[in-house]
Design an enzyme around this catalytic site. Structure first.
Site, PDB file in Angstrom:
ATOM      1  N   HIS A 245       0.712  -1.271  -0.059  1.00  0.00           N
ATOM      2  CA  HIS A 245       0.033   0.173  -0.153  1.00  0.00           C
ATOM      3  C   HIS A 245       0.906   1.181   0.009  1.00  0.00           C
ATOM      4  CE1 HIS A 245      -2.862   3.064   1.132  1.00  0.00           C
ATOM      5  NE2 HIS A 245      -3.822   2.096   0.869  1.00  0.00           N
ATOM      6  N   GLU A 300      -7.714  -4.753  -0.579  1.00  0.00           N
ATOM      7  CA  GLU A 300      -8.095  -5.333  -1.682  1.00  0.00           C
ATOM      8  C   GLU A 300      -8.337  -6.994  -1.689  1.00  0.00           C
ATOM      9  OE1 GLU A 300      -4.948  -4.507  -4.629  1.00  0.00           O
ATOM     10  OE2 GLU A 300      -5.331  -2.227  -4.640  1.00  0.00           O
TER      11      GLU A 300
END
Length: 358
Positions: A245, A300
């Site tokens: 991320h 995700e």
């Protein structure tokens, strides 16, 4: 200054704080742990937009107004034809553009309601099915799933979707939220700000990423095949979807919130066993190959599993993301409008200079 603007403060906000070092997300003074799985979509709307949007109803009245708004936008999917081949998120953007613009509570409520109607209709049309009209008396999450599948969902299914929508409602000044704030600062209207958010969200480096997680799990197939498949993918120069991320240096707290929601739902145990095996193998391999880069599970990974379990196809995952993130887009838009300042950053010119006359 870096090219990605990481070191630039572009807004002061009361809405959310992302602590990438500690792995903590705070939304209007409350930890994500206190919100996900404990709050419905309607309650999250009140938490984020309360005090920012005059005239916004609360409680049972808000649920009723949202139900009426879903019904009010449903005719759009019946009368507005779409070009062939549009993806669900492109259909969502196209239909959203037909909503009259404004900055009032009524416009905001319509925008909160519309993604559920448009997403369900786009998915059903792709399957050769007719859209299902909203049932205004249901909660927003329950009606979303009913419009998608045609039957009323269980309480557990509606609660799982609520948990997802709350978890992704806001996340600092991410790309789509910044886009929405920029447009809102021009006073173009909330629909225009929403369209900017959707357009940014559809990019594969932002909200368009969860779908490939399903492709990865399907390709691996069995828990015992995870490591070999993942190593081969990295050898080919591919990115492992669901890991790493831009902000978090540790595990994304939203991943744990969605994994907990998946367990409460009681989804396919074999699928979860496969996912956990893939997650463990991926984290081990990434630590071995990239020891100096913090690459942990992100939102995700379990987004894909939860939305799959609720019946959404991978091509519609970004649309469901938009359902939840619309709360944040509207809150940031209202905060920007209240400040009254047009966003106009500077750039540093590094191109050639004009030739000087001799």
């Amino acid at each position: 200054m870096s090219d990605g603007l990481e070191d630039v403060v572009a807004a002061h906000t009361t809405l959310s704080d992302v602590d990438g070092v500690a792995g903590r997300l705070v939304i209007r003074g409350r930890s994500l742990d206190d919100l996900a799985g404990r709050m419905a979509f309607e309650e999250m709307v009140t938490l984020m937009l309360g005090g920012l949007l005059p005239g916004l109803p609360e409680g049972a009245e808000l649920q009723a107004v949202l139900g009426a708004a879903r019904a009010s936008v449903f005719p759009i999917v019946l009368r507005a034809s779409l070009p062939a081949g549009l993806s669900p998120v492109e259909a969502l953007r196209t239909w959203t553009a037909l909503i009259p613009d404004g900055e009032d509570a009524g416009t905001a409520v319509t925008l909160l309601a519309a993604p559920a109607v448009f997403t369900a209709a786009a998915v059903r049309r792709a399957r050769g099915l007719e859209p299902v009209a909203p049932e205004a008396g249901l909660s927003h999450a329950a009606d979303t799933l009913r419009m998608l599948g045609g039957d009323r969902p269980s309480a557990a299914e509606a609660a799982a979707l609520d948990a997802y929508l709350v978890t992704v409602a806001d996340h600092g000044l991410n790309a789509s939220t910044f886009a929405a704030r920029v447009v809102a600062s021009t006073r173009a209207g909330l629909v225009s700000a929403e369209l900017a958010g959707i357009s940014a969200l559809k990019g594969p480096l932002h909200g368009g990423a969860p779908g490939p997680v399903i492709d990865m799990l399907d390709a691996i197939g069995e828990p015992g095949d995870a490591r070999a498949w993942l190593e081969a993918a990295l050898d080919r120069g591919e990115r492992l979807m669901g890991f790493g991320h831009r902000v978090y240096r540790v595990r994304d707290p939203r991943a744990d919130a969605l994994k907990a929601a998946l367990r409460r739902l009681g989804a396919d145990s074999a699928r979860l066993v496969l996912a956990e095996a893939v997650e463990q193998a991926a984290l081990a391999i990434l630590r071995e190959r990239k020891p100096n880069r913090p690459l942990e599970t992100n939102v995700e990974f379990y987004t894909a599993l939860l939305l799959e379990a609720l019946g959404f196809p991978p091509e519609a995952f970004t649309c469901v993301f938009a359902m939840g993130r619309t709360i944040g887009w509207l809150a940031h838009a209202q905060e920007q409008i209240a400040g009254g300042r047009l966003i106009r950053p500077q750039s540093v010119y590094v191109g050639p200079r004009p030739m000087q006359a001799a």
